[in-house]
Scaffold this motif. Structure first.
Motif, mmCIF file in Angstrom:
data_model
loop_
_atom_site.group_PDB
_atom_site.id
_atom_site.type_symbol
_atom_site.label_atom_id
_atom_site.label_comp_id
_atom_site.label_asym_id
_atom_site.label_seq_id
_atom_site.Cartn_x
_atom_site.Cartn_y
_atom_site.Cartn_z
ATOM 1 N N THR A 147 42.921 15.199 -18.938
ATOM 2 C CA THR A 147 41.819 15.193 -17.987
ATOM 3 C C THR A 147 41.959 13.947 -17.125
ATOM 4 O O THR A 147 42.220 12.855 -17.655
ATOM 5 N N ILE A 148 41.827 14.103 -15.814
ATOM 6 C CA ILE A 148 41.938 12.950 -14.926
ATOM 7 C C ILE A 148 40.645 12.773 -14.137
ATOM 8 O O ILE A 148 39.894 13.724 -13.905
ATOM 9 N N THR A 149 40.398 11.526 -13.705
ATOM 10 C CA THR A 149 39.257 11.200 -12.854
ATOM 11 C C THR A 149 39.752 10.290 -11.745
ATOM 12 O O THR A 149 40.358 9.244 -12.019
ATOM 13 N N LEU A 150 39.527 10.686 -10.502
ATOM 14 C CA LEU A 150 39.940 9.896 -9.344
ATOM 15 C C LEU A 150 38.709 9.256 -8.724
ATOM 16 O O LEU A 150 37.720 9.933 -8.447
ATOM 17 N N MET A 151 38.779 7.932 -8.490
ATOM 18 C CA MET A 151 37.652 7.186 -7.943
ATOM 19 C C MET A 151 38.064 6.385 -6.726
ATOM 20 O O MET A 151 39.191 5.872 -6.666
ATOM 21 N N ALA A 152 37.159 6.282 -5.767
ATOM 22 C CA ALA A 152 37.384 5.449 -4.591
ATOM 23 C C ALA A 152 37.076 4.003 -4.962
ATOM 24 O O ALA A 152 36.019 3.701 -5.524
ATOM 25 N N ALA A 153 37.988 3.108 -4.633
ATOM 26 C CA ALA A 153 37.838 1.722 -5.066
ATOM 27 C C ALA A 153 36.762 0.971 -4.294
ATOM 28 O O ALA A 153 36.074 0.106 -4.841
ATOM 29 N N ASN A 154 36.596 1.272 -3.026
ATOM 30 C CA ASN A 154 35.694 0.482 -2.178
ATOM 31 C C ASN A 154 34.431 1.237 -1.768
ATOM 32 O O ASN A 154 33.841 0.950 -0.728
ATOM 33 N N GLU A 155 34.034 2.184 -2.582
ATOM 34 C CA GLU A 155 32.815 2.949 -2.290
ATOM 35 C C GLU A 155 31.601 2.198 -2.852
ATOM 36 O O GLU A 155 31.453 2.043 -4.070
ATOM 37 N N PRO A 156 30.697 1.689 -1.975
ATOM 38 C CA PRO A 156 29.541 0.912 -2.445
ATOM 39 C C PRO A 156 28.538 1.745 -3.240
ATOM 40 O O PRO A 156 27.843 1.217 -4.107
ATOM 41 N N ASP A 157 28.469 3.037 -2.946
ATOM 42 C CA ASP A 157 27.536 3.914 -3.654
ATOM 43 C C ASP A 157 28.225 4.453 -4.912
ATOM 44 O O ASP A 157 29.139 5.264 -4.828
ATOM 45 N N ALA A 158 27.766 3.989 -6.075
ATOM 46 C CA ALA A 158 28.402 4.382 -7.336
ATOM 47 C C ALA A 158 28.373 5.891 -7.548
ATOM 48 O O ALA A 158 29.289 6.466 -8.151
ATOM 49 N N SER A 159 27.329 6.545 -7.041
ATOM 50 C CA SER A 159 27.212 7.989 -7.236
ATOM 51 C C SER A 159 28.261 8.768 -6.438
ATOM 52 O O SER A 159 28.514 9.938 -6.703
ATOM 53 N N LYS A 160 28.867 8.092 -5.456
ATOM 54 C CA LYS A 160 29.883 8.742 -4.623
ATOM 55 C C LYS A 160 31.302 8.254 -4.931
ATOM 56 O O LYS A 160 32.256 8.711 -4.307
ATOM 57 N N SER A 161 31.411 7.323 -5.862
ATOM 58 C CA SER A 161 32.734 6.735 -6.131
ATOM 59 C C SER A 161 33.672 7.716 -6.838
ATOM 60 O O SER A 161 34.891 7.665 -6.649
ATOM 61 N N VAL A 162 33.116 8.612 -7.663
ATOM 62 C CA VAL A 162 33.953 9.604 -8.344
ATOM 63 C C VAL A 162 34.223 10.748 -7.376
ATOM 64 O O VAL A 162 33.308 11.472 -6.974
ATOM 65 N N LEU A 163 35.483 10.910 -7.012
ATOM 66 C CA LEU A 163 35.865 11.930 -6.034
ATOM 67 C C LEU A 163 36.109 13.285 -6.675
ATOM 68 O O LEU A 163 35.738 14.312 -6.117
#
Length: 209
Positions: A147-163
């Motif tokens: 299982t993988i999880t991709l996250m944006a490193a510079n996203e200030p909104d934590a709820s939107k960081s998981v892509l």
């Protein structure tokens, strides 16, 4: 010393000498180590993206958190080989080969390993959910699930960081019913999953550019 005691000591000495010779002439079984071995998947027709990815070390399910080769021949049961082991923990194997394949794909500006101090655009985390040999009467199979999880490193909104988060699972038949056959089939499984992961990551990141 009476006659019975002498006979007993003679027999004991003979037994110890014989046992010692047998032990010297019959070396203990040597542990065999296995790893994954396959060429990085080829992905063509896509334009390289100007992003940097960092791959964290994957976690691994408790049942497979060992370098011993695990096999299952019945439901709810997992056993292990004693003289056959993976060269590294499944978490390290999957992390390394996925990192290598992403780098070799040429689709990203850079792919960084865990511990790198360079800045990055996206962070990839994951888990190895299954990594074992499934034995059946008709065939043996290599089972690999991650299982993988991709996250944006510079996203200030934590709820939107998981892509995105996604699970992948492949079962490949072993050509030979032995640990080497398992290593070959597991390598094919890893190559297939790796290609799908790279394509999915590319698709998600490309939409953000």
């Amino acid at each position: 010393m009476d006659r019975k005691m002498k006979i007993f000591l003679f027999c004991l000495s003979a037994f110890l000498i014989t046992a010692g010779c047998i032990d010297l002439k019959q070396p203990k079984n040597k542990i065999q180590y296995y790893t994954l071995e396959y060429s990085s998947p080829s992905i063509t027709g896509l334009k390289p993206l100007p992003v940097t990815l960092k791959v964290e070390r994957f976690s691994v399910a408790p049942a497979y958190n060992t370098n011993r080769i695990i096999y299952g021949d019945q439901s709810f049961r997992r056993n292990e080989y004693f003289y056959h082991k993976w060269r590294s923990n499944p978490a390290d194997l999957v992390t390394y080969f996925l990192n290598r394949d992403m780098r070799e794909s040429g689709l990203f500006r850079a792919v960084l390993p865990q511990g790198s101090g360079f800045p990055f655009s996206y962070l990839l985390e994951g888990s190895v959910d299954e990594f074992f040999e499934l034995d059946a009467v008709e065939s043996w199979n290599a089972v690999l699930s991650i299982t993988i999880t991709l996250m944006a490193a510079n996203e200030p909104d934590a709820s939107k960081s998981v892509l995105f988060q996604k699970s992948y699972s492949v079962k490949k038949a072993c050509k030979h019913k032995n640990p080497q056959g398992l290593a070959q089939a597991m390598s094919l499984s890893m190559g297939e999953i790796s290609k799908e992961v790279i394509k999915d990551i590319y698709s998600v990141v490309n939409k953000r550019i």
